[in-house]
Design a protein around this motif. Structure first.
Motif, PDB file in Angstrom:
ATOM      1  N   ALA A 132       0.829  -1.210   0.000  1.00 31.30           N
ATOM      2  CA  ALA A 132       0.000   0.000   0.000  1.00 31.30           C
ATOM      3  C   ALA A 132       0.863   1.259   0.000  1.00 31.30           C
ATOM      4  CB  ALA A 132      -0.944   0.000   1.196  1.00 31.30           C
ATOM      5  N   GLN A 133       1.932   1.248   0.779  1.00 32.16           N
ATOM      6  CA  GLN A 133       2.829   2.409   0.816  1.00 32.16           C
ATOM      7  C   GLN A 133       3.501   2.621  -0.541  1.00 32.16           C
ATOM      8  OE1 GLN A 133       5.092   0.830   4.126  1.00 32.16           O
ATOM      9  NE2 GLN A 133       4.563   2.621   5.375  1.00 32.16           N
ATOM     10  N   ARG A 163       2.465   1.662  -3.480  1.00 31.26           N
ATOM     11  CA  ARG A 163       1.484   2.137  -4.461  1.00 31.26           C
ATOM     12  C   ARG A 163       1.178   3.616  -4.265  1.00 31.26           C
ATOM     13  NH1 ARG A 163      -2.892  -2.800  -5.252  1.00 31.26           N
ATOM     14  NH2 ARG A 163      -1.484  -4.140  -6.433  1.00 31.26           N
ATOM     15  N   GLU A 164       1.044   4.031  -3.013  1.00 33.77           N
ATOM     16  CA  GLU A 164       0.747   5.447  -2.770  1.00 33.77           C
ATOM     17  C   GLU A 164       1.908   6.332  -3.224  1.00 33.77           C
ATOM     18  OE1 GLU A 164      -1.081   8.390   0.647  1.00 33.77           O
ATOM     19  OE2 GLU A 164      -1.129   6.227   0.959  1.00 33.77           O
ATOM     20  N   MET A 221      -1.227   8.898  -4.797  1.00 32.26           N
ATOM     21  CA  MET A 221      -2.531   8.863  -4.134  1.00 32.26           C
ATOM     22  C   MET A 221      -2.772   7.428  -3.698  1.00 32.26           C
ATOM     23  SD  MET A 221      -5.037   9.071  -7.528  1.00 32.26           S
ATOM     24  CE  MET A 221      -4.103  10.382  -8.296  1.00 32.26           C
ATOM     25  N   THR A 222      -3.809   7.235  -2.917  1.00 29.80           N
ATOM     26  CA  THR A 222      -4.113   5.861  -2.515  1.00 29.80           C
ATOM     27  C   THR A 222      -4.671   5.090  -3.702  1.00 29.80           C
ATOM     28  OG1 THR A 222      -6.399   6.304  -1.868  1.00 29.80           O
ATOM     29  CG2 THR A 222      -4.686   6.633  -0.167  1.00 29.80           C
ATOM     30  N   MET A 223      -4.612   3.781  -3.601  1.00 25.52           N
ATOM     31  CA  MET A 223      -5.160   2.933  -4.660  1.00 25.52           C
ATOM     32  C   MET A 223      -6.659   3.178  -4.821  1.00 25.52           C
ATOM     33  SD  MET A 223      -3.701   0.757  -6.655  1.00 25.52           S
ATOM     34  CE  MET A 223      -4.631   0.567  -8.143  1.00 25.52           C
ATOM     35  N   ASP A 224      -7.367   3.358  -3.704  1.00 21.86           N
ATOM     36  CA  ASP A 224      -8.807   3.644  -3.778  1.00 21.86           C
ATOM     37  C   ASP A 224      -9.083   4.944  -4.529  1.00 21.86           C
ATOM     38  OD1 ASP A 224      -9.526   1.320  -2.459  1.00 21.86           O
ATOM     39  OD2 ASP A 224      -9.651   2.288  -0.489  1.00 21.86           O
ATOM     40  N   GLU A 225      -8.251   5.963  -4.303  1.00 20.76           N
ATOM     41  CA  GLU A 225      -8.423   7.231  -5.029  1.00 20.76           C
ATOM     42  C   GLU A 225      -8.190   7.030  -6.522  1.00 20.76           C
ATOM     43  OE1 GLU A 225      -7.069  10.833  -2.173  1.00 20.76           O
ATOM     44  OE2 GLU A 225      -5.555   9.258  -2.457  1.00 20.76           O
TER      45      GLU A 225
END
Length: 112
Positions: free
Chosen positions: A70-71, A73-74, A79-83
């Motif tokens: 997750a880090q 990817r951000e 941005m976050t993966m969800d964004e």
């Protein structure tokens, strides 16, 4: 691919050129071509933005820098993966999803 590409270029300059090319690829994928879907990249090339972020994470981990998926990817996406998904990802057809399963197995899944 750790050997020097051009003997006329010193190793530090070569690293800097490679880093510049990586940053340009990142900008291209994250700013210029947000319309290109990860699933299409994976199906055509065997890698996508997530692979690039994973390779970044692996390089950090190899150097003793703790970083999870997750880090990484951000950092890569900015941005976050969800964004990213909310802003840019579209629904993939069943055909593309089936192609992806094959591409993922051939290019990402550990073959050991």
């Amino acid at each position: 691919m750790d050997k020097q590409i051009d003997p006329q270029i010193d190793p530090q300059t070569e690293i800097e050129l490679q880093a510049a090319a990586f940053r340009r690829l990142q900008k291209h994928l994250m700013e210029d071509r947000t319309d290109v879907q990860n699933i299409d990249m994976m199906n055509l090339t065997g890698f996508c933005r997530n692979c690039l972020s994973r390779w970044y994470q692996e390089a950090a981990n190899e150097r003793g820098i703790e970083m999870d998926k997750a880090q990484a990817r951000e950092i890569y996406y900015g941005m976050t993966m969800d964004e990213w998904k909310t802003n840019y990802q579209t629904e993939a057809s069943p055909e593309k999803q089936a192609e992806f399963q094959t591409a993922f197995k051939e290019n990402v899944t550990d073959k050991t």
